[in-house]
Design an enzyme around this catalytic site. Structure first.
Site, PDB file in Angstrom:
ATOM      1  N   LYS A  70       0.854  -1.200   0.000  1.00  0.00           N
ATOM      2  CA  LYS A  70       0.000   0.000   0.000  1.00  0.00           C
ATOM      3  C   LYS A  70       0.886   1.245   0.000  1.00  0.00           C
ATOM      4  O   LYS A  70       1.897   1.303   0.708  1.00  0.00           O
ATOM      5  CB  LYS A  70      -0.916  -0.031   1.226  1.00  0.00           C
ATOM      6  CG  LYS A  70      -1.947   1.077   1.270  1.00  0.00           C
ATOM      7  CD  LYS A  70      -2.859   0.870   2.474  1.00  0.00           C
ATOM      8  CE  LYS A  70      -3.886   1.956   2.645  1.00  0.00           C
ATOM      9  NZ  LYS A  70      -4.744   1.716   3.822  1.00  0.00           N
ATOM     10  N   SER A 145      -9.611   1.697   3.005  1.00  0.00           N
ATOM     11  CA  SER A 145      -8.706   2.421   2.123  1.00  0.00           C
ATOM     12  C   SER A 145      -7.663   1.546   1.425  1.00  0.00           C
ATOM     13  O   SER A 145      -6.966   2.011   0.530  1.00  0.00           O
ATOM     14  CB  SER A 145      -7.978   3.512   2.914  1.00  0.00           C
ATOM     15  OG  SER A 145      -7.111   2.957   3.893  1.00  0.00           O
ATOM     16  N   SER A 169      -9.917  -0.693   7.100  1.00  0.00           N
ATOM     17  CA  SER A 169      -9.228  -0.444   5.834  1.00  0.00           C
ATOM     18  C   SER A 169      -8.642  -1.675   5.151  1.00  0.00           C
ATOM     19  O   SER A 169      -8.313  -1.612   3.975  1.00  0.00           O
ATOM     20  CB  SER A 169      -8.109   0.581   6.039  1.00  0.00           C
ATOM     21  OG  SER A 169      -8.649   1.826   6.401  1.00  0.00           O
TER      22      SER A 169
END
Length: 181
Positions: A70, A145, A169
């Site tokens: 990420k 996210s 997330s």
């Protein structure tokens, strides 16, 4: 194929780390224009894979496995933006702890996955680099996210991806994309 089987095959020479990385990058190049899971690709991934293949002793629990990260985790000399244009030129001089642990275990960092800007969102539609698309239905969100990370695994771009979780997330994107988070 399970991660342990993948590692076993790389260590035994049945599959090369280079071939795995090339396959991963090919899949990313094919699918990313559609689902926008990746912000950046590591142009040194193949070089690292070749180095791993050349080692006589093949150590590490993730030896030769392509892993995406990420884009809110610092990766040394690889753009880290947190999906914000504000950080578009930031290339950290160090690795985040978890990234360094992956490298120490023989993983190959393939690239950085898309997210809601600064990990502040739950749909992965607020990235400065454009929204992510669920690999199973492009009209649906992948969750956020860590949506780019979930997409990367669900679409077979990388066998493993690292996300972060403060309030769902990882869990939401994993459930929206049908993978384990």
């Amino acid at each position: 194929m399970s991660i342990s089987k993948l590692v076993s095959n790389v260590k035994s020479g049945k599959i090369s780390a280079e071939a795995l990385c090339r396959e991963s990058i090919k899949k990313i190049e094919e699918l990313n224009p559609v689902n926008n899971a990746f912000i950046a690709i590591n142009d040194k991934a193949i070089e690292r894979a070749k180095l791993l293949d050349s080692q006589k002793v093949k150590k590490g629990t993730l030896f030769g496995v392509p892993v995406s990260v990420k884009d809110n985790f610092c990766t040394k000399n690889l753009q880290t933006t947190a999906a914000s244009k504000i950080l578009s030129n930031f290339n950290p001089p160090y690795n985040a702890f978890c990234v360094q642990k992956l490298i120490d275990e023989g993983a190959v960092i393939i690239g950085k996955t898309n997210l809601d800007e600064f990990a502040m969102g739950s749909s992965n539609e607020t990235s400065a680099f454009g929204p992510c698309r669920n690999p199973w239905d492009l009209d649906r969100v992948p969750g956020g996210s860590s949506g780019g990370s979930a997409i990367a695994v669900a679409a077979g771009m990388t066998p493993i991806s690292i996300g972060s979780d403060t309030g769902g997330s990882i869990r939401w994107p994993a459930s929206f994309c049908g993978v384990v988070g």
